[in-house]
Design a protein around this motif. Sequence first.
Motif, PDB file in Angstrom:
ATOM      1  N   ASP A  40      31.773  -0.764  -3.787  1.00  0.00           N
ATOM      2  CA  ASP A  40      31.599  -0.164  -2.455  1.00  0.00           C
ATOM      3  C   ASP A  40      32.607   0.951  -2.206  1.00  0.00           C
ATOM      4  N   ARG A  43      31.120   3.885  -3.773  1.00  0.00           N
ATOM      5  CA  ARG A  43      29.959   4.359  -2.993  1.00  0.00           C
ATOM      6  C   ARG A  43      30.400   5.156  -1.770  1.00  0.00           C
ATOM      7  N   ALA A  46      31.527   8.450  -2.865  1.00  0.00           N
ATOM      8  CA  ALA A  46      30.352   9.262  -3.183  1.00  0.00           C
ATOM      9  C   ALA A  46      29.734   9.863  -1.923  1.00  0.00           C
ATOM     10  N   ARG A  47      29.792   9.142  -0.820  1.00  0.00           N
ATOM     11  CA  ARG A  47      29.232   9.659   0.430  1.00  0.00           C
ATOM     12  C   ARG A  47      30.203  10.568   1.162  1.00  0.00           C
ATOM     13  N   GLN A  65      33.123   1.291 -14.071  1.00  0.00           N
ATOM     14  CA  GLN A  65      31.755   1.584 -13.619  1.00  0.00           C
ATOM     15  C   GLN A  65      31.049   2.516 -14.598  1.00  0.00           C
ATOM     16  N   CYS A 110      31.624  10.136  -8.431  1.00  0.00           N
ATOM     17  CA  CYS A 110      31.231   8.834  -7.885  1.00  0.00           C
ATOM     18  C   CYS A 110      29.730   8.781  -7.596  1.00  0.00           C
ATOM     19  N   GLU A 111      29.138   9.893  -7.166  1.00  0.00           N
ATOM     20  CA  GLU A 111      27.686   9.937  -6.972  1.00  0.00           C
ATOM     21  C   GLU A 111      26.970   9.642  -8.285  1.00  0.00           C
ATOM     22  N   THR A 114      27.518   5.865  -9.443  1.00  0.00           N
ATOM     23  CA  THR A 114      26.997   4.792  -8.594  1.00  0.00           C
ATOM     24  C   THR A 114      25.490   4.891  -8.398  1.00  0.00           C
ATOM     25  N   SER A 115      24.926   6.068  -8.552  1.00  0.00           N
ATOM     26  CA  SER A 115      23.469   6.258  -8.434  1.00  0.00           C
ATOM     27  C   SER A 115      22.987   7.107  -9.607  1.00  0.00           C
TER      28      SER A 115
END
Length: 187
Positions: A40, A43, A46-47, A65, A110-111, A114-115
């Motif tokens: 998290d 995430r 990333a946002r 990760q 991170c984007e 994580t995705s």
Amino acid sequence: MADPPQIVDPWFFPYSADIERKLSEFGSPGQSELTEDLIDVLRVVARAGVSCYEWSGLKKIIHAQLESMINWLSTTDTTIPQAELGPYKQELHQEIDRFDETPFTIQRLCELITSPSRNYATLKKLMYAIEKCLRGVTLTLPRHDPAVPVVLPQEPVAPSAPPPPEVIAAMFAGAAESTSTDRMDLS
């Protein structure tokens, strides 16, 4: 025991001493599980593009990760042969390790981890994007030409008074009288 952080606003991730402790202990013997609350943190970075945690802790969970994501994707995607995958992963990990401070591409990194399938359909393209994200970062300041001396004012310079109205009028008088022959011919 500290309460886990609760995300109320997706752009805000409150500091948690418990998360900080988990980040500092992560990677030590018996503390290698990448838990959902640590993911998290990635995430939210990333946002939002920022984190309230130290780079040394973030780096450890980014490594974990990245490794987990590549291993998971490599089971279904064969765009990179297994023989090439190991050395390529090692290069990406070395690129992450070369940063002493948080790189300014942390949000994109991170984007991507994580995705992973949001923008890239194959593992090869995803790994190229991660490599570009890591290698495209410069941490050097703009260089100054040593041949040109830098002169800094010793005292603050007071702003100068505006020019008198007759000087301003004279500056614009020539503009009103310009003809089309004064302009460049762009045809």
